[in-house]
Design a protein around this motif. Structure first.
Motif, PDB file in Angstrom:
ATOM      1  N   HIS A 115       0.825  -1.212   0.000  1.00  0.00           N
ATOM      2  CA  HIS A 115       0.000   0.000   0.000  1.00  0.00           C
ATOM      3  C   HIS A 115       0.861   1.266   0.000  1.00  0.00           C
ATOM      4  O   HIS A 115       0.630   2.180  -0.805  1.00  0.00           O
ATOM      5  CB  HIS A 115      -0.935   0.008   1.217  1.00  0.00           C
ATOM      6  N   VAL A 116       1.852   1.322   0.875  1.00  0.00           N
ATOM      7  CA  VAL A 116       2.745   2.488   0.903  1.00  0.00           C
ATOM      8  C   VAL A 116       3.482   2.622  -0.424  1.00  0.00           C
ATOM      9  O   VAL A 116       3.746   3.739  -0.895  1.00  0.00           O
ATOM     10  CB  VAL A 116       3.750   2.368   2.075  1.00  0.00           C
TER      11      VAL A 116
ATOM     12  N   THR B  39      -4.272  -3.893  12.685  1.00  0.00           N
ATOM     13  CA  THR B  39      -4.488  -2.937  11.593  1.00  0.00           C
ATOM     14  C   THR B  39      -5.583  -1.952  11.992  1.00  0.00           C
ATOM     15  O   THR B  39      -5.481  -0.754  11.716  1.00  0.00           O
ATOM     16  CB  THR B  39      -4.891  -3.666  10.301  1.00  0.00           C
ATOM     17  N   GLN B  40      -6.617  -2.448  12.637  1.00  0.00           N
ATOM     18  CA  GLN B  40      -7.667  -1.563  13.134  1.00  0.00           C
ATOM     19  C   GLN B  40      -7.106  -0.544  14.128  1.00  0.00           C
ATOM     20  O   GLN B  40      -7.421   0.644  14.066  1.00  0.00           O
ATOM     21  CB  GLN B  40      -8.763  -2.376  13.812  1.00  0.00           C
ATOM     22  N   THR B  41      -6.254  -1.022  15.041  1.00  0.00           N
ATOM     23  CA  THR B  41      -5.682  -0.136  16.049  1.00  0.00           C
ATOM     24  C   THR B  41      -4.842   0.960  15.416  1.00  0.00           C
ATOM     25  O   THR B  41      -5.026   2.151  15.699  1.00  0.00           O
ATOM     26  CB  THR B  41      -4.805  -0.942  17.037  1.00  0.00           C
TER      27      THR B  41
ATOM     28  N   LYS C  26      10.632 -13.368   9.284  1.00  0.00           N
ATOM     29  CA  LYS C  26       9.562 -13.343   8.282  1.00  0.00           C
ATOM     30  C   LYS C  26       8.195 -13.111   8.916  1.00  0.00           C
ATOM     31  O   LYS C  26       7.453 -12.218   8.514  1.00  0.00           O
ATOM     32  CB  LYS C  26       9.557 -14.652   7.476  1.00  0.00           C
ATOM     33  N   ASP C  27       7.869 -13.889   9.923  1.00  0.00           N
ATOM     34  CA  ASP C  27       6.548 -13.743  10.540  1.00  0.00           C
ATOM     35  C   ASP C  27       6.426 -12.404  11.268  1.00  0.00           C
ATOM     36  O   ASP C  27       5.400 -11.735  11.190  1.00  0.00           O
ATOM     37  CB  ASP C  27       6.301 -14.897  11.517  1.00  0.00           C
ATOM     38  N   GLY C  28       7.498 -11.997  11.953  1.00  0.00           N
ATOM     39  CA  GLY C  28       7.446 -10.759  12.720  1.00  0.00           C
ATOM     40  C   GLY C  28       7.298  -9.532  11.851  1.00  0.00           C
ATOM     41  O   GLY C  28       6.440  -8.677  12.101  1.00  0.00           O
TER      42      GLY C  28
ATOM     43  N   CYS D 207       4.067  -5.185   9.369  1.00  0.00           N
ATOM     44  CA  CYS D 207       3.666  -4.472   8.154  1.00  0.00           C
ATOM     45  C   CYS D 207       2.172  -4.575   7.906  1.00  0.00           C
ATOM     46  O   CYS D 207       1.549  -3.620   7.439  1.00  0.00           O
ATOM     47  CB  CYS D 207       4.448  -5.006   6.955  1.00  0.00           C
ATOM     48  N   LEU D 208       1.602  -5.725   8.200  1.00  0.00           N
ATOM     49  CA  LEU D 208       0.157  -5.869   8.057  1.00  0.00           C
ATOM     50  C   LEU D 208      -0.575  -4.866   8.940  1.00  0.00           C
ATOM     51  O   LEU D 208      -1.619  -4.324   8.560  1.00  0.00           O
ATOM     52  CB  LEU D 208      -0.262  -7.297   8.413  1.00  0.00           C
TER      53      LEU D 208
END
Length: 440
Positions: free
Chosen positions: A94-95, A269-271, A309-311, A316-317
């Motif tokens: 997105h960025v 993401t909501q936060t 990878k997971d972190g 980013c999500l």
């Protein structure tokens, strides 16, 4: 009325008006606590793929844990975006669509490789505890454009960084300039709704407190703590009308809420989306400096010593869509020209592994970006070596970042000073150069 006039005078700040014509009125600092990896986000290094898993082919410096694994290629692909063709990794889809608005600095450095000292350095220009933060310096110099809200607001996504609240403190500046911490919830600060039966009853209590404080001042003379307490009581009273309106998102369109990610399936993401939207509403109301901290996605901030990878994907999500929405929203409303958006952490990560699947701290070369008024969008400044380890071109210090932020606000960083401990102190100490090459 006289108290109101005094408050209005205080809101002008030390300078009364900027040293020069400002490019922006407000700053939004998107603080990525923990240190995002530059070689996995905004500084692609294809040579890492060639040496992946092999001993790192260059000389290394001591790291935080000295658990050196082999060379570690980025798990993510990079693509070029926009008219500028700046490469961004798949972590930021997105960025990446807004690269033509970004000035990407690939040659940031820090003097510290440990979180607490590096955080103090990033926020205050000193690795030691007790100095004023850049938000405090900004409001000390320029004041606020809103009598009913603090000039410096920290929107807490859930994680206060190592070093604690001293990252946002006023240090030796008057206490009224410290950052006000707002939570991500609908009730961002305690007691924002009065418990008194009527406004008159509450006003009567405040008047009594003010009278007692003034009697003390008459006895002891000028006292920063007492005067700041008086100012903060008055501001808190005015915030009871301003903050509920600020946090009430019912006047935002469903499309805006969706754009910021407030309906996202990932709660973090909501936060962060809510914080980004609130930050736009704050600068819309004249708040001078807004800082956002990141949510706790379960991976100790951006500090991926293992499970990179997971972190990084979860971090980013949480932040990618909301940041892109903030940039788009500011631009759509004609506010990006008057707002400076800054993204980054206290340092970067090593191009070699810690253990098998993590990266250690790297202060020798990392990436940040700026967007908004006065910034040359679609530009890249500085360069790290072929592994993304150390800066080899246009080295940028934190002092240079601070000098540039103040410059865009119309403030000469050498002239914004405060007499303390026998000398004129400033945010950039005796350092700092404006990064003219990233300015429009």
């Amino acid at each position: 009325m006289l108290q109101r006039d005094v408050a209005a005078a205080d809101n002008l700040g030390l300078l009364g008006s900027p040293h020069a014509s400002p490019q922006v009125k407000s700053v939004i600092f998107l603080y990525m606590d923990g240190g995002p990896s530059q070689v996995d986000t905004f500084d692609p290094k294809p040579l890492l793929n060639k040496y992946d898993g092999q001993p790192f082919p260059a000389e290394t410096e001591p790291t935080q844990f000295n658990n050196l694994g082999g060379t570690l290629a980025s798990p993510w692909k990079f693509k070029q975006y926009g008219e500028s063709g700046i490469p961004v990794s798949d972590l930021f889809p997105h960025v990446a669509k807004h690269v033509d608005d970004l000035a990407v600095i690939r040659s940031m450095t820090s003097n510290f490789s440990e979180h607490t000292n590096a955080n103090y350095f990033l926020h205050t220009g000193s690795g030691l505890q007790g100095r004023p933060s850049m938000g405090a310096w900004t409001t000390y110099g320029l004041g606020s454009e809103n009598d009913n809200l603090p000039g410096f607001v920290v929107l807490n996504g859930g994680l206060i960084p190592p070093g604690g609240l001293d990252n946002f403190n006023s240090g030796f500046l008057p206490a009224a300039f410290q950052g006000s911490i707002f939570a991500a919830s609908e009730t961002p600060v305690a007691n924002i709704k009065s418990l008194d039966k009527s406004p008159a009853a509450q006003r009567s209590k405040l008047n009594l407190l003010d009278k007692l404080d003034q009697l003390t001042l008459d006895k002891v003379g000028r006292n920063d703590q007492i005067e700041s307490a008086i100012a903060n009581y008055e501001l808190a009273f005015r915030m009871q009308s301003a903050v509920p309106d600020l946090m009430d998102l019912s006047d935002e369109t469903p499309g805006t809420l969706e754009e910021y990610g407030l309906n996202h399936s990932f709660e973090h993401t909501q936060t962060f989306g809510r914080l980004c939207l609130i930050s736009r509403r704050l600068v819309e109301r004249g708040v001078r400096f807004v800082e956002l901290t990141v949510p706790n996605v379960g991976h100790d901030r951006w500090d991926q010593h293992s499970n990179l990878k997971d972190g990084h994907e979860k971090n980013c999500l949480a932040v990618d869509q909301p940041i892109a929405a903030l940039l788009a929203d500011l631009k759509r409303r004609g506010m990006l020209d008057s707002t400076l958006v800054v993204w980054g952490g206290e340092f970067g990560r090593t191009p070699f592994a810690q253990g098998k699947d993590g990266r250690d701290h790297n202060p020798f070369g990392f990436s940040m970006w700026l967007a908004g008024g006065g910034v040359k969008g679609g530009s890249v400044y500085g360069q790290t070596d072929e592994f993304g380890y150390k800066v080899i071109e246009n080295r940028v210090e934190i002092h240079d970042l601070h000098a540039t932020i103040l410059h865009l606000l119309g403030v000469d960083h050498k002239r914004l000073t405060f007499r303390f401990s026998g000398r004129d102190m400033r945010l950039t100490d005796v350092h700092g150069h404006i990064l003219h090459d990233i300015l429009a």
